[in-house]
Design a protein around this motif. Structure first.
Motif, PDB file in Angstrom:
ATOM      1  N   PRO A  80       0.816  -1.231   0.000  1.00 27.63           N
ATOM      2  CA  PRO A  80       0.000   0.000   0.000  1.00 27.63           C
ATOM      3  C   PRO A  80       0.843   1.273   0.000  1.00 27.63           C
ATOM      4  CG  PRO A  80      -0.883  -1.586   1.561  1.00 27.63           C
ATOM      5  CD  PRO A  80       0.438  -2.129   1.113  1.00 27.63           C
ATOM      6  N   GLY A  81       1.905   1.289   0.806  1.00 29.33           N
ATOM      7  CA  GLY A  81       2.760   2.463   0.833  1.00 29.33           C
ATOM      8  C   GLY A  81       3.475   2.692  -0.483  1.00 29.33           C
ATOM      9  N   VAL A  82       3.934   1.603  -1.107  1.00 30.72           N
ATOM     10  CA  VAL A  82       4.618   1.718  -2.400  1.00 30.72           C
ATOM     11  C   VAL A  82       3.672   2.232  -3.467  1.00 30.72           C
ATOM     12  CG1 VAL A  82       5.752   0.403  -4.234  1.00 30.72           C
ATOM     13  CG2 VAL A  82       6.319  -0.056  -1.847  1.00 30.72           C
ATOM     14  N   LEU A  83       2.450   1.698  -3.492  1.00 27.12           N
ATOM     15  CA  LEU A  83       1.473   2.139  -4.484  1.00 27.12           C
ATOM     16  C   LEU A  83       1.102   3.610  -4.281  1.00 27.12           C
ATOM     17  CD1 LEU A  83      -0.879  -0.981  -4.616  1.00 27.12           C
ATOM     18  CD2 LEU A  83       0.839  -0.289  -6.294  1.00 27.12           C
ATOM     19  N   ALA A  84       0.944   4.010  -3.016  1.00 26.21           N
ATOM     20  CA  ALA A  84       0.625   5.416  -2.735  1.00 26.21           C
ATOM     21  C   ALA A  84       1.759   6.332  -3.174  1.00 26.21           C
ATOM     22  CB  ALA A  84       0.326   5.593  -1.249  1.00 26.21           C
ATOM     23  N   THR A  85       3.014   5.900  -2.940  1.00 18.69           N
ATOM     24  CA  THR A  85       4.171   6.694  -3.356  1.00 18.69           C
ATOM     25  C   THR A  85       4.237   6.822  -4.869  1.00 18.69           C
ATOM     26  OG1 THR A  85       5.400   5.978  -1.401  1.00 18.69           O
ATOM     27  CG2 THR A  85       6.672   6.883  -3.223  1.00 18.69           C
ATOM     28  N   LEU A  86       3.973   5.713  -5.561  1.00 17.18           N
ATOM     29  CA  LEU A  86       3.992   5.754  -7.023  1.00 17.18           C
ATOM     30  C   LEU A  86       2.898   6.668  -7.568  1.00 17.18           C
ATOM     31  CD1 LEU A  86       4.618   1.978  -7.872  1.00 17.18           C
ATOM     32  CD2 LEU A  86       6.239   3.862  -8.084  1.00 17.18           C
ATOM     33  N   ALA A  87       1.709   6.621  -6.934  1.00 20.97           N
ATOM     34  CA  ALA A  87       0.574   7.385  -7.448  1.00 20.97           C
ATOM     35  C   ALA A  87       0.690   8.869  -7.159  1.00 20.97           C
ATOM     36  CB  ALA A  87      -0.730   6.835  -6.856  1.00 20.97           C
ATOM     37  N   PHE A  88       1.182   9.226  -5.952  1.00 21.36           N
ATOM     38  CA  PHE A  88       1.145  10.621  -5.528  1.00 21.36           C
ATOM     39  C   PHE A  88       2.509  11.322  -5.577  1.00 21.36           C
ATOM     40  CE2 PHE A  88      -2.433   8.589  -3.272  1.00 21.36           C
ATOM     41  CZ  PHE A  88      -3.472   9.338  -3.815  1.00 21.36           C
ATOM     42  N   VAL A  89       3.585  10.568  -5.809  1.00 21.16           N
ATOM     43  CA  VAL A  89       4.917  11.183  -5.867  1.00 21.16           C
ATOM     44  C   VAL A  89       5.590  10.900  -7.213  1.00 21.16           C
ATOM     45  CG1 VAL A  89       7.205  11.298  -4.829  1.00 21.16           C
ATOM     46  CG2 VAL A  89       5.196  11.030  -3.366  1.00 21.16           C
ATOM     47  N   ALA A  90       5.765   9.620  -7.533  1.00 19.01           N
ATOM     48  CA  ALA A  90       6.508   9.266  -8.743  1.00 19.01           C
ATOM     49  C   ALA A  90       5.767   9.668 -10.009  1.00 19.01           C
ATOM     50  CB  ALA A  90       6.785   7.758  -8.749  1.00 19.01           C
ATOM     51  N   LEU A  91       4.474   9.371 -10.077  1.00 12.59           N
ATOM     52  CA  LEU A  91       3.715   9.693 -11.291  1.00 12.59           C
ATOM     53  C   LEU A  91       3.659  11.191 -11.574  1.00 12.59           C
ATOM     54  CD1 LEU A  91       2.029   8.712 -13.652  1.00 12.59           C
ATOM     55  CD2 LEU A  91       0.009   8.738 -12.166  1.00 12.59           C
ATOM     56  N   PRO A  92       3.356  12.050 -10.592  1.00 19.86           N
ATOM     57  CA  PRO A  92       3.395  13.493 -10.882  1.00 19.86           C
ATOM     58  C   PRO A  92       4.765  13.978 -11.339  1.00 19.86           C
ATOM     59  CG  PRO A  92       2.192  13.076  -8.855  1.00 19.86           C
ATOM     60  CD  PRO A  92       2.829  11.787  -9.241  1.00 19.86           C
ATOM     61  N   LEU A  93       5.832  13.407 -10.768  1.00 20.33           N
ATOM     62  CA  LEU A  93       7.174  13.820 -11.195  1.00 20.33           C
ATOM     63  C   LEU A  93       7.444  13.410 -12.637  1.00 20.33           C
ATOM     64  CD1 LEU A  93       9.312  13.009  -8.016  1.00 20.33           C
ATOM     65  CD2 LEU A  93       8.608  15.254  -8.860  1.00 20.33           C
ATOM     66  N   VAL A  94       7.002  12.220 -13.016  1.00 18.38           N
ATOM     67  CA  VAL A  94       7.184  11.764 -14.399  1.00 18.38           C
ATOM     68  C   VAL A  94       6.390  12.649 -15.359  1.00 18.38           C
ATOM     69  CG1 VAL A  94       6.754   9.854 -15.997  1.00 18.38           C
ATOM     70  CG2 VAL A  94       7.708   9.395 -13.729  1.00 18.38           C
ATOM     71  N   LEU A  95       5.155  12.991 -14.973  1.00 18.52           N
ATOM     72  CA  LEU A  95       4.340  13.868 -15.811  1.00 18.52           C
ATOM     73  C   LEU A  95       4.967  15.254 -15.925  1.00 18.52           C
ATOM     74  CD1 LEU A  95       0.756  12.906 -14.560  1.00 18.52           C
ATOM     75  CD2 LEU A  95       1.879  12.213 -16.696  1.00 18.52           C
ATOM     76  N   MET A  96       5.535  15.749 -14.823  1.00 16.12           N
ATOM     77  CA  MET A  96       6.194  17.053 -14.858  1.00 16.12           C
ATOM     78  C   MET A  96       7.422  17.018 -15.769  1.00 16.12           C
ATOM     79  SD  MET A  96       5.763  20.113 -13.557  1.00 16.12           S
ATOM     80  CE  MET A  96       4.770  19.835 -12.083  1.00 16.12           C
ATOM     81  N   LEU A  97       8.181  15.930 -15.688  1.00 11.22           N
ATOM     82  CA  LEU A  97       9.346  15.791 -16.557  1.00 11.22           C
ATOM     83  C   LEU A  97       8.938  15.743 -18.023  1.00 11.22           C
ATOM     84  CD1 LEU A  97      12.363  15.271 -17.024  1.00 11.22           C
ATOM     85  CD2 LEU A  97      11.931  12.838 -16.614  1.00 11.22           C
ATOM     86  N   SER A  98       7.906  14.983 -18.339  1.00 13.77           N
ATOM     87  CA  SER A  98       7.455  14.894 -19.731  1.00 13.77           C
ATOM     88  C   SER A  98       6.934  16.238 -20.237  1.00 13.77           C
ATOM     89  CB  SER A  98       6.370  13.817 -19.850  1.00 13.77           C
ATOM     90  OG  SER A  98       5.221  14.172 -19.108  1.00 13.77           O
ATOM     91  N   LEU A  99       6.236  16.986 -19.373  1.00 17.05           N
ATOM     92  CA  LEU A  99       5.715  18.296 -19.772  1.00 17.05           C
ATOM     93  C   LEU A  99       6.840  19.275 -20.070  1.00 17.05           C
ATOM     94  CD1 LEU A  99       3.282  20.176 -20.165  1.00 17.05           C
ATOM     95  CD2 LEU A  99       3.360  20.646 -17.711  1.00 17.05           C
TER      96      LEU A  99
END
Length: 288
Positions: A17-36
């Motif tokens: 659960p903690g890993v999934l939450a980190t991926l959803a709320f931390v890693a994914l926004p950072l990846v989207l920001m990098l792509s933008l």
């Protein structure tokens, strides 16, 4: 699946659960920001479709952004040093208090953290203003003839950030002091060492990991702080977080704002990795 296999997989299921939450709320926004940040900004106000490094090239060649980054990390470094100067002695005194007074002191130290950072910063705006409490006291005492300008200045932002972040330094150093063997201090005193020598040769070397950890936390939070620089610094004193806000919501230049955010995260991450290596090396020297 036998019981042994289920037992071996249990830690993974517990951390999932903690890993999934980190991926959803931390890693994914950072990846989207990098792509933008890799798309161009069109003069019409839209975002292009072809990948480019033009946003990073603009950050690299524009002296305006160089100044903002230098001011941001210079401010973060100064805040960290002041927090160390205040937090380390405060944590040492806190660790030497009786349990009753220690509880009271911890509540006082953590008290500011229970209040919204915006409320605390607005309180400092009232104190630092030309008609604020500090200037009125200075003028009433005759120390100054006219108000000292503290709002919308580098010094004012540093003062407010130190008040916001010094509890993190106190807690980090206090945690290290809990592992300190007081017998070493007593042995040094019995051999004729004074208080300053004991602190310099015995106490401080053993709490360096706590100082580095607290410094890392303070530096990261100071470099990424938005509310305090925006309120105390205003429009005149730009730092990277407020510039990101202006680019995203003021100029609607989302790719450039994303590039600023990526560079900020990258520098803070590089500093974090470097400090973590220092902490690990110190722990190996002290405990191994």
């Amino acid at each position: 699946m036998d019981g042994t296999t289920e037992h071996n997989l249990l830690p993974y299921w517990l951390t999932a659960p903690g890993v999934l939450a980190t991926l959803a709320f931390v890693a994914l926004p950072l990846v989207l920001m990098l792509s933008l940040s890799l798309y161009p900004f069109l003069p019409s106000g839209g975002i292009g479709e072809q990948l480019t490094l033009a946003n990073y090239a603009e950050l690299a060649r524009d002296d305006y952004f160089h100044t903002i980054f230098a001011r941001t990390f210079g401010m973060a470094l100064l805040v960290t040093l002041v927090c160390i100067a205040i937090g380390v002695p405060e944590a040492y005194v806190l660790s030497r208090l009786s349990p009753r007074w220690r509880t009271v002191s911890i509540v006082i130290v953590l008290g500011p953290m229970l209040i919204s950072v915006v409320v605390r910063t607005l309180g400092w705006a009232v104190l630092l203003g030309n008609e604020g409490v500090i200037n009125r006291l200075l003028m009433a005492s005759g120390l100054v003839a006219e108000p000292v300008k503290m709002m919308f200045t580098f010094t004012g932002v540093v003062i407010a950030l130190v008040h916001v972040l010094v509890p993190f330094m106190v807690l980090a150093v206090w945690a290290s002091l809990q592992k300190l063997d007081t017998a070493t201090e007593q042995a040094a005193e019995s051999l004729g060492a004074g208080l300053f020598t004991v602190l310099r040769r015995i106490v401080f070397p053993q709490v360096i990991p706590g100082v580095l950890s607290g410094g890392l936390i303070v530096f990261s939070l100071a470099a990424s702080a938005f509310a305090t620089p925006a309120i105390i610094g205003g429009r005149r004193l730009k730092v990277v977080p407020t510039t990101i806000y202006d680019e995203l919501l003021g100029n609607l230049n989302w790719p450039l704002g994303a590039a600023l955010a990526v560079v900020l995260v990258g520098i803070v991450l590089a500093v974090s990795i470097g400090v973590n290596r220092l902490v690990e090396r110190r722990y190996k020297q002290v405990f191994l």
